[in-house]
Design a protein around this motif. Structure first.
Motif, PDB file in Angstrom:
ATOM      1  N   TYR A   1      57.671  44.656  30.798  1.00 62.28           N
ATOM      2  CA  TYR A   1      56.415  44.583  30.129  1.00 62.28           C
ATOM      3  C   TYR A   1      55.703  45.872  30.502  1.00 62.28           C
ATOM      4  CZ  TYR A   1      57.584  39.904  28.884  1.00 62.28           C
ATOM      5  OH  TYR A   1      58.439  38.838  28.483  1.00 62.28           O
ATOM      6  N   ASP A   2      54.630  46.213  29.560  1.00 66.87           N
ATOM      7  CA  ASP A   2      53.635  47.501  29.505  1.00 66.87           C
ATOM      8  C   ASP A   2      52.564  47.187  30.644  1.00 66.87           C
ATOM      9  OD1 ASP A   2      55.274  48.817  27.431  1.00 66.87           O
ATOM     10  OD2 ASP A   2      53.949  47.876  25.992  1.00 66.87           O
ATOM     11  N   ARG A   3      52.114  46.026  30.693  1.00 62.12           N
ATOM     12  CA  ARG A   3      50.997  45.574  31.348  1.00 62.12           C
ATOM     13  C   ARG A   3      51.255  43.989  31.945  1.00 62.12           C
ATOM     14  NH1 ARG A   3      50.980  50.146  31.432  1.00 62.12           N
ATOM     15  NH2 ARG A   3      49.112  51.454  30.813  1.00 62.12           N
ATOM     16  N   ILE A   4      50.548  43.696  33.060  1.00 60.17           N
ATOM     17  CA  ILE A   4      50.633  42.569  33.450  1.00 60.17           C
ATOM     18  C   ILE A   4      49.114  42.141  33.909  1.00 60.17           C
ATOM     19  CG2 ILE A   4      51.390  40.934  35.360  1.00 60.17           C
ATOM     20  CD1 ILE A   4      53.614  42.921  35.800  1.00 60.17           C
ATOM     21  N   ILE A   5      48.667  41.132  33.476  1.00 62.58           N
ATOM     22  CA  ILE A   5      47.278  40.591  33.801  1.00 62.58           C
ATOM     23  C   ILE A   5      47.406  39.350  34.569  1.00 62.58           C
ATOM     24  CG2 ILE A   5      45.126  39.560  32.963  1.00 62.58           C
ATOM     25  CD1 ILE A   5      45.844  42.652  31.773  1.00 62.58           C
ATOM     26  N   VAL A   6      46.797  39.499  35.903  1.00 60.56           N
ATOM     27  CA  VAL A   6      46.954  38.658  36.980  1.00 60.56           C
ATOM     28  C   VAL A   6      46.018  37.668  37.101  1.00 60.56           C
ATOM     29  CG1 VAL A   6      47.707  38.155  39.517  1.00 60.56           C
ATOM     30  CG2 VAL A   6      48.470  40.398  37.974  1.00 60.56           C
ATOM     31  N   GLU A   7      46.030  36.298  37.228  1.00 59.13           N
ATOM     32  CA  GLU A   7      44.882  35.433  37.614  1.00 59.13           C
ATOM     33  C   GLU A   7      45.181  35.105  39.151  1.00 59.13           C
ATOM     34  OE1 GLU A   7      43.777  30.673  36.737  1.00 59.13           O
ATOM     35  OE2 GLU A   7      45.104  31.887  35.177  1.00 59.13           O
ATOM     36  N   GLY A   8      43.755  35.290  39.757  1.00 62.13           N
ATOM     37  CA  GLY A   8      43.873  34.695  41.108  1.00 62.13           C
ATOM     38  C   GLY A   8      43.659  33.219  41.257  1.00 62.13           C
ATOM     39  N   ALA A   9      43.436  32.527  42.195  1.00 62.01           N
ATOM     40  CA  ALA A   9      43.330  31.331  42.571  1.00 62.01           C
ATOM     41  C   ALA A   9      42.077  30.987  43.387  1.00 62.01           C
ATOM     42  CB  ALA A   9      44.396  30.583  43.191  1.00 62.01           C
ATOM     43  N   GLY A  10      41.109  30.091  42.891  1.00 62.68           N
ATOM     44  CA  GLY A  10      40.083  29.764  43.785  1.00 62.68           C
ATOM     45  C   GLY A  10      39.090  30.932  43.884  1.00 62.68           C
ATOM     46  N   SER A  11      38.956  31.477  45.182  1.00 59.07           N
ATOM     47  CA  SER A  11      38.040  32.632  45.479  1.00 59.07           C
ATOM     48  C   SER A  11      38.734  33.366  46.589  1.00 59.07           C
ATOM     49  CB  SER A  11      36.699  32.096  45.971  1.00 59.07           C
ATOM     50  OG  SER A  11      36.143  33.107  46.728  1.00 59.07           O
ATOM     51  N   PRO A  12      38.666  34.635  46.390  1.00 57.07           N
ATOM     52  CA  PRO A  12      39.293  35.358  47.413  1.00 57.07           C
ATOM     53  C   PRO A  12      38.482  35.429  48.772  1.00 57.07           C
ATOM     54  CG  PRO A  12      37.986  37.020  45.997  1.00 57.07           C
ATOM     55  CD  PRO A  12      38.148  35.508  45.654  1.00 57.07           C
ATOM     56  N   ALA A  13      37.293  34.832  48.633  1.00 56.01           N
ATOM     57  CA  ALA A  13      36.440  34.654  49.869  1.00 56.01           C
ATOM     58  C   ALA A  13      36.492  33.485  50.856  1.00 56.01           C
ATOM     59  CB  ALA A  13      35.016  35.005  49.582  1.00 56.01           C
ATOM     60  N   GLU A  14      37.633  32.702  50.516  1.00 58.36           N
ATOM     61  CA  GLU A  14      38.082  31.416  51.439  1.00 58.36           C
ATOM     62  C   GLU A  14      38.618  32.097  52.775  1.00 58.36           C
ATOM     63  OE1 GLU A  14      36.974  28.750  50.460  1.00 58.36           O
ATOM     64  OE2 GLU A  14      36.619  28.950  48.270  1.00 58.36           O
ATOM     65  N   ILE A  15      37.785  32.232  53.672  1.00 62.39           N
ATOM     66  CA  ILE A  15      38.115  32.981  54.931  1.00 62.39           C
ATOM     67  C   ILE A  15      39.107  31.863  55.608  1.00 62.39           C
ATOM     68  CG2 ILE A  15      37.165  33.384  57.352  1.00 62.39           C
ATOM     69  CD1 ILE A  15      35.974  35.049  55.034  1.00 62.39           C
ATOM     70  N   ASN A  16      39.106  30.540  55.557  1.00 72.16           N
ATOM     71  CA  ASN A  16      40.200  29.965  56.157  1.00 72.16           C
ATOM     72  C   ASN A  16      41.507  30.045  55.592  1.00 72.16           C
ATOM     73  OD1 ASN A  16      38.719  28.619  54.074  1.00 72.16           O
ATOM     74  ND2 ASN A  16      40.225  26.708  54.358  1.00 72.16           N
TER      75      ASN A  16
ATOM     76  N   ASN B   1      48.321  50.861  41.448  1.00 72.91           N
ATOM     77  CA  ASN B   1      49.399  50.420  40.363  1.00 72.91           C
ATOM     78  C   ASN B   1      48.383  50.471  39.186  1.00 72.91           C
ATOM     79  OD1 ASN B   1      50.706  48.540  38.672  1.00 72.91           O
ATOM     80  ND2 ASN B   1      51.659  47.396  40.209  1.00 72.91           N
ATOM     81  N   THR B   2      48.905  51.221  37.972  1.00 73.83           N
ATOM     82  CA  THR B   2      48.082  51.117  36.845  1.00 73.83           C
ATOM     83  C   THR B   2      48.769  50.357  36.007  1.00 73.83           C
ATOM     84  OG1 THR B   2      49.608  52.883  36.026  1.00 73.83           O
ATOM     85  CG2 THR B   2      47.570  53.688  37.280  1.00 73.83           C
ATOM     86  N   GLN B   3      49.837  49.664  36.101  1.00 74.64           N
ATOM     87  CA  GLN B   3      50.367  48.574  35.210  1.00 74.64           C
ATOM     88  C   GLN B   3      49.835  47.278  35.022  1.00 74.64           C
ATOM     89  OE1 GLN B   3      54.574  48.056  35.736  1.00 74.64           O
ATOM     90  NE2 GLN B   3      54.918  47.365  33.642  1.00 74.64           N
ATOM     91  N   THR B   4      49.444  46.646  36.342  1.00 75.54           N
ATOM     92  CA  THR B   4      48.692  45.545  36.640  1.00 75.54           C
ATOM     93  C   THR B   4      47.126  45.245  36.966  1.00 75.54           C
ATOM     94  OG1 THR B   4      50.799  44.877  37.784  1.00 75.54           O
ATOM     95  CG2 THR B   4      49.001  43.537  38.430  1.00 75.54           C
ATOM     96  N   LEU B   5      46.529  44.371  36.274  1.00 72.58           N
ATOM     97  CA  LEU B   5      45.212  44.231  36.677  1.00 72.58           C
ATOM     98  C   LEU B   5      44.957  42.790  36.938  1.00 72.58           C
ATOM     99  CD1 LEU B   5      42.141  45.148  36.326  1.00 72.58           C
ATOM    100  CD2 LEU B   5      42.322  44.330  33.997  1.00 72.58           C
ATOM    101  N   MET B   6      44.318  42.261  37.994  1.00 74.43           N
ATOM    102  CA  MET B   6      43.943  41.163  38.553  1.00 74.43           C
ATOM    103  C   MET B   6      42.845  40.855  38.222  1.00 74.43           C
ATOM    104  SD  MET B   6      45.193  39.713  42.282  1.00 74.43           S
ATOM    105  CE  MET B   6      45.616  37.739  42.381  1.00 74.43           C
ATOM    106  N   ILE B   7      42.436  39.443  37.809  1.00 76.51           N
ATOM    107  CA  ILE B   7      41.298  38.910  37.721  1.00 76.51           C
ATOM    108  C   ILE B   7      41.080  37.902  38.874  1.00 76.51           C
ATOM    109  CG2 ILE B   7      39.794  37.507  36.015  1.00 76.51           C
ATOM    110  CD1 ILE B   7      40.655  40.325  35.020  1.00 76.51           C
ATOM    111  N   GLN B   8      39.967  38.007  39.691  1.00 77.06           N
ATOM    112  CA  GLN B   8      39.701  37.054  40.707  1.00 77.06           C
ATOM    113  C   GLN B   8      38.155  36.420  40.317  1.00 77.06           C
ATOM    114  OE1 GLN B   8      40.219  38.766  44.643  1.00 77.06           O
ATOM    115  NE2 GLN B   8      42.478  39.544  44.160  1.00 77.06           N
TER     116      GLN B   8
END
Length: 493
Positions: free
Chosen positions: A127-142, A2-9
């Motif tokens: 919209y042309d582009r979507i900038i996505v914000e993650g939550a906490g950390s992607p490394a929360e194993i639980n 997906n070239t329209q969406t960029l996620m920040i984690q």
């Protein structure tokens, strides 16, 4: 991909995800690109009312402002508002659906994901582009199973990810490498680069570490953002822990104190006061001495009865009564306003165990919490001055007076709140009381600040801070690689 969406984690909470999304939204908007912010799942007690009448996290409203948009529920389709350490009110597409313990929400996530993907699809169509914000950390194993907030979403929409880490915390290389190590192979592949945040010092001393990181991971460092002193960006949730953006106060200033309630909500109400050079505002936490003040403000609360009990145990009730005897002023906002009445009823257990609690009894008023939440943006005038005021209401409580009081504010839709007969106490449901310069000056004048002549333009300060963030994108990040990640050349082709 997906070239329209960029996620920040981020490698941790408060790594700079909200800040970077805000900066990118303004940076793209400046280039004439129609961009929208998006956060699949937010857990926060700071929220606003969107243009379509729902409730979303305040950080997404700030990001919408950066993009030149009005906030919409599709920008934050899932909002969790904690009632206790183990349960939260679940808000889907702007409206509360249930109170859930953490384990119940874990099983609810597949349903929530449908709402997330519906909202993302609607934004993608507009919209042309979507900038996505993650939550906490992607490394929360639980929390990996059924994840909707980080890599679970990124995998579902097949978007690239930038990983940001806060060097001011220390251990930044361990944060980045450790986070990457805990991802699956497909998740690692979608991480397209790193950004290091809040760096202070000589960048030359950091370069050997950057070179090692790129060689070890095979992924580029897209840039190093500096520690921006004096930057004001509204907090996503936690009480501010740094005094960096507080303006120097004059020797003769208004002393304002706010109890740091365990479930304080919308504490961004007080940011305009923290920025005011004629105001010294302090949050007073558990076990701290309650200092003398000109004005005490009881803030919003997600668990009013429990926070009222906390106030009593911390000695605030006696302190408030002594404060009023000496002519001090008192304001209650939303939950803090409910505390000013005689009784608070929660028959359905919306904020904890069902039951009733004695209030502070400054107003002959009873409040009953009801399942239907009132969400609205309002404008009107302050009763104490006739000054225009705007803001928003977010509350389950319905307050009924047993005697007539002068209201705190007059709205087109009616009135809000009350003022005591002696003029020392006022309260109401209106959030954003201090954001308008004229309303802020009028309220500070009522509270005892003589010659209130230096009230800053709060919106202008916020806008300048966002522009400063966008400038840092051009100055410190590799914009060529950002353009490639966002496929910006395709928009101009």
């Amino acid at each position: 991909m997906n070239t329209q969406t960029l996620m920040i984690q981020g490698t941790t909470s408060d790594a700079g995800k909200s800040m970077l999304v805000t900066a990118l939204c303004r940076w793209l908007s400046r280039q004439g690109i129609r961009v929208a912010p998006f956060k699949p799942q937010n857990m926060a007690l700071n929220s606003v009312v969107s243009i379509n009448g729902g409730e979303i996290g305040r950080s997404q409203a700030v990001q919408a402002f950066a993009a030149g948009l009005s906030p919409h529920t599709d920008m934050n389709p899932v909002l969790l508002k904690p009632n206790t350490d183990k349960s939260a009110q679940v808000i889907i597409h702007g409206h509360a659906v249930s109170n859930m313990p953490a384990h119940s929400f874990h099983h609810y996530k597949p349903i929530a994901m449908r709402a997330v993907l519906e909202s993302h699809a609607r934004l993608a169509a507009q919209y042309d582009r979507i900038i996505v914000e993650g939550a906490g950390s992607p490394a929360e194993i639980n929390l990996r199973a059924n994840d909707i907030a980080n890599m679970g979403f990124a995998e579902a929409v097949d978007c690239p990810v930038i990983l940001i880490a806060d060097i001011d915390r220390g251990g930044v290389f361990a944060h980045l490498v450790g986070t990457l190590a805990l991802l699956s192979e497909s998740e690692k592949a979608r991480v397209k680069g790193f950004i290091i945040n809040r760096f202070r010092g000589d960048i030359a001393l950091l370069k050997p570490g950057l070179d090692w990181l790129e060689e070890y991971t095979g992924k580029p460092v897209l840039g190093v953002l500096p520690y921006l002193q004096g930057l004001h960006l509204e907090a996503e949730d936690a009480l501010p822990h740094t005094p960096d953006f507080i303006a120097p106060v004059e020797q003769k200033c208004l002393q304002v104190i706010v109890p740091a309630l365990p479930r304080i909500s919308n504490h961004t109400d007080f940011d305009p006061l923290r920025l005011h050079p004629q105001v010294n505002l302090q949050f007073v936490g558990p076990g701290e001495a309650i200092p003398a003040a000109d004005l005490i403000i009881l803030p919003g609360s997600k668990s009013v009865r429990a926070d009222l009990d906390w106030l009593r145990k911390q000695g605030w009730v006696l302190a408030i009564r002594r404060h009023l005897r000496y002519g001090g002023k008192l304001i209650g906002i939303c939950g803090g306003f409910q505390m000013l009445g005689k009784l608070i009823h929660d028959p359905a257990g919306l904020e904890g165990e069902s039951g009733s609690s004695q209030g502070l009894a400054f107003f002959d008023m009873q409040t009953t919490l009801r399942p239907d939440k009132l969400l609205r943006n309002v404008q009107g005038t302050l009763a104490c001055s006739g000054t225009s005021v705007t803001g928003y209401e977010i509350h389950n409580g319905v307050s009924v007076f047993n005697k007539e009081y002068r209201p705190m504010a007059y709205f087109l839709q009616g009135t809000d709140g009350a003022m005591s007969e002696d003029g020392l106490i006022m309260g109401g449901y209106l959030h954003g009381l201090f954001e308008s310069s004229d309303a802020c000056s009028a309220l500070l004048n009522w509270a005892g600040l003589e010659n209130c002549s230096q009230t800053p333009n709060y919106r202008a300060i916020c806008d300048a801070a966002i522009n400063r963030l966008a400038d840092s994108i051009d100055q410190y990040l590799d914009t060529r690689q950002l353009n490639q990640l966002l496929h910006l050349n395709s928009l101009s082709a």
